[in-house]
Scaffold this motif. Structure first.
Motif, PDB file in Angstrom:
ATOM      1  N   TRP A  49     -12.170   6.335   0.524  1.00  0.00           N
ATOM      2  CA  TRP A  49     -12.668   5.088   0.469  1.00  0.00           C
ATOM      3  C   TRP A  49     -12.742   4.728  -0.541  1.00  0.00           C
ATOM      4  CZ3 TRP A  49     -17.801   3.121  -0.822  1.00  0.00           C
ATOM      5  CH2 TRP A  49     -18.582   4.105  -1.550  1.00  0.00           C
ATOM      6  N   PRO A  50     -12.761   3.352  -1.048  1.00  0.00           N
ATOM      7  CA  PRO A  50     -12.734   2.835  -2.614  1.00  0.00           C
ATOM      8  C   PRO A  50     -13.575   3.662  -3.665  1.00  0.00           C
ATOM      9  CG  PRO A  50     -12.335   1.105  -1.068  1.00  0.00           C
ATOM     10  CD  PRO A  50     -12.935   2.186  -0.187  1.00  0.00           C
ATOM     11  N   LEU A  79       0.991  -1.246  -0.056  1.00  0.00           N
ATOM     12  CA  LEU A  79      -0.097   0.026   0.023  1.00  0.00           C
ATOM     13  C   LEU A  79       0.956   1.233   0.179  1.00  0.00           C
ATOM     14  CD1 LEU A  79      -2.649   1.549   0.272  1.00  0.00           C
ATOM     15  CD2 LEU A  79      -2.717   1.142   2.657  1.00  0.00           C
ATOM     16  N   ASN A 138      -8.479  -5.441  -1.801  1.00  0.00           N
ATOM     17  CA  ASN A 138      -7.656  -4.778  -0.345  1.00  0.00           C
ATOM     18  C   ASN A 138      -7.115  -3.279  -0.809  1.00  0.00           C
ATOM     19  OD1 ASN A 138      -5.464  -5.064  -1.973  1.00  0.00           O
ATOM     20  ND2 ASN A 138      -5.194  -7.218  -1.049  1.00  0.00           N
ATOM     21  N   ASP A 139      -6.623  -2.702  -0.082  1.00  0.00           N
ATOM     22  CA  ASP A 139      -6.273  -1.204  -0.318  1.00  0.00           C
ATOM     23  C   ASP A 139      -5.129  -0.931  -1.061  1.00  0.00           C
ATOM     24  OD1 ASP A 139      -7.854  -0.535   2.047  1.00  0.00           O
ATOM     25  OD2 ASP A 139      -6.313  -0.254   3.579  1.00  0.00           O
ATOM     26  N   SER A 140      -4.244  -2.082  -1.369  1.00  0.00           N
ATOM     27  CA  SER A 140      -3.382  -1.704  -2.290  1.00  0.00           C
ATOM     28  C   SER A 140      -3.792  -2.131  -3.755  1.00  0.00           C
ATOM     29  CB  SER A 140      -1.911  -2.835  -2.039  1.00  0.00           C
ATOM     30  OG  SER A 140      -2.354  -4.160  -1.893  1.00  0.00           O
ATOM     31  N   VAL A 177      -7.047  -1.403  -4.631  1.00  0.00           N
ATOM     32  CA  VAL A 177      -7.749  -0.450  -5.055  1.00  0.00           C
ATOM     33  C   VAL A 177      -6.888   0.850  -5.690  1.00  0.00           C
ATOM     34  CG1 VAL A 177      -9.236   1.675  -3.972  1.00  0.00           C
ATOM     35  CG2 VAL A 177      -9.671  -0.891  -3.346  1.00  0.00           C
ATOM     36  N   VAL A 178      -5.821   0.988  -4.906  1.00  0.00           N
ATOM     37  CA  VAL A 178      -5.017   2.165  -5.231  1.00  0.00           C
ATOM     38  C   VAL A 178      -4.245   2.174  -6.740  1.00  0.00           C
ATOM     39  CG1 VAL A 178      -2.920   3.702  -4.654  1.00  0.00           C
ATOM     40  CG2 VAL A 178      -4.383   2.925  -2.780  1.00  0.00           C
ATOM     41  N   LEU A 184      -7.995   6.008   2.052  1.00  0.00           N
ATOM     42  CA  LEU A 184      -8.638   4.557   2.351  1.00  0.00           C
ATOM     43  C   LEU A 184      -8.761   4.424   3.852  1.00  0.00           C
ATOM     44  CD1 LEU A 184      -7.061   2.174  -0.222  1.00  0.00           C
ATOM     45  CD2 LEU A 184      -9.282   3.432  -0.149  1.00  0.00           C
ATOM     46  N   LYS A 185      -9.326   5.541   4.582  1.00  0.00           N
ATOM     47  CA  LYS A 185      -9.717   5.533   5.934  1.00  0.00           C
ATOM     48  C   LYS A 185      -8.191   5.482   6.835  1.00  0.00           C
ATOM     49  CE  LYS A 185     -14.107   3.521   5.208  1.00  0.00           C
ATOM     50  NZ  LYS A 185     -15.002   2.273   5.609  1.00  0.00           N
ATOM     51  N   LYS A 186      -7.214   5.789   6.161  1.00  0.00           N
ATOM     52  CA  LYS A 186      -6.043   5.885   6.886  1.00  0.00           C
ATOM     53  C   LYS A 186      -5.255   7.265   6.694  1.00  0.00           C
ATOM     54  CE  LYS A 186      -4.896   1.088   6.127  1.00  0.00           C
ATOM     55  NZ  LYS A 186      -5.751   0.830   5.568  1.00  0.00           N
TER      56      LYS A 186
END
Length: 347
Positions: free
Chosen positions: A282-283, A105, A290-292, A294-295, A326-328
């Motif tokens: 968010w996505p 990510l 997963n997050d990686s 999506v990006v 992504l909520k981070k």
């Protein structure tokens, strides 16, 4: 005096002669249709091993049968398998390679954020208000490129510009009003509008429509005469519009799937400039993984625009929004960006 033959014998003789002649003709016909020479005559074969069809309008050689060529139902990339001009339907975009040997990510986020923060082409004139002598810039700009080398400024001067604005209940319509006052035909699509169609002034229309990335569910559409949710390509066909000079979109995280639909259906090639607000906290609708992953998908979408000759000329990071990805928490980033592209092939 010779004895005369009975009549029944003469009739029997004639019948035998007629039967023999008929049998001979039948044998000749059967031999001609089943002749080995005719059956073993194969169509001409090219070096590749394929049968070579005769050009249309030419007569077949005497005694040969015509060969009918049936296109194979196999899917694949054989040259000449498909009618000219028909494009292969795409269901997914091509994903870019991972930013690192092992999916991460951090690496995906660094690559993506750098990409959306770096202009690919310079543009000196981006303020619509400057056309009327007002140099005041808005705090959250919607920037279009008005340089002489691109067609938008010329179409504005000739009153031939067309803008589509996609929104979801936003009260901020200063950009649309400015473009309409500059002579651009403006259509704003918002499902929260009370009436189906409203015209304000000479160049500004409001439509109670929401632009989607899917066709309506047939089971639901049969119960409605007019659907309020349509794809952009469908709206273009219904309105009779071939081109859009500017497409502005502020659709609260639906932008990723709408952009994907525009690319897959080649609608993006009918657009001169894109001004999108993208959300990365968010996505987004119907974006999974997963997050990686999506990006990587976001980054691949924007690279597809680049392959279509779109170039990013302006990026605006909204510092009033939380620094989230992504909520981070994401230092020196924002959950909301406004990005502007110009189609360098637009005429």
């Amino acid at each position: 005096m010779p004895k005369e033959r009975p009549l029944w014998r003469r009739a029997a003789f004639r019948l035998c002669v007629l039967s023999a002649a008929l049998l001979l003709c039948l044998q000749l016909a059967m031999r001609r249709s089943w002749c080995p020479e005719e059956k073993l005559r194969l169509p001409a074969v090219a070096a590749s091993g394929r049968a070579v069809p005769q050009p249309r309008g030419t007569a077949a050689a005497p005694g040969r049968r015509r060969v009918t060529y049936v296109r194979s139902g196999r899917r694949g990339g054989r040259p000449g398998c498909c009618p000219p001009g028909r494009k292969t339907v795409r269901w997914h975009i091509e994903l870019q390679p991972w930013a690192s040997p092992t999916p991460s990510l951090n690496y995906e986020a660094l690559r993506f954020l750098k990409y959306i923060s770096t202009s690919q082409i310079s543009c000196e004139h981006m303020n619509v208000s400057s056309l009327r002598g007002n140099s005041e810039a808005t705090k959250r700009p919607w920037s279009v490129c008005l340089d002489e080398r691109f067609s938008l400024i010329h179409r504005l001067r000739n009153k031939q510009c067309r803008l589509y604005s996609l929104g979801l209940g936003s009260d901020d319509n200063q950009f649309e009003i400015s473009m309409a006052n500059s002579g651009c035909e403006v259509h704003r699509f918002d499902p929260s509008i009370k009436s189906a169609h409203i015209q304000e002034g000479q160049h500004l229309w409001y439509h109670r429509l929401s632009v989607d990335w899917r066709d309506p569910n047939p089971a639901i559409a049969t119960h409605k005469l007019h659907s309020n949710t349509k794809k952009l390509g469908t709206i273009l066909n219904e309105f009779g519009h071939q081109k859009i000079d500017v497409l502005k979109a502020d659709v609260e995280s639906a932008e990723w799937k709408i952009l994907e639909n525009l690319i897959l259906e080649d609608v993006v090639e009918q657009i001169g400039q894109l001004v999108f607000e993208v959300h990365i906290h968010w996505p987004g609708f119907e974006v999974s993984g997963n997050d990686s992953t999506v990006v990587r998908y976001w980054y691949s979408l924007l690279r597809e625009l680049e392959l279509k000759d779109f170039r990013l000329f302006h990026t605006y990071k909204d510092l009033l929004k939380p620094q989230m990805l992504l909520k981070k928490e994401a230092f020196n980033a924002s959950s909301c960006y406004r990005l502007s592209w110009v189609n360098t092939r637009w005429k």
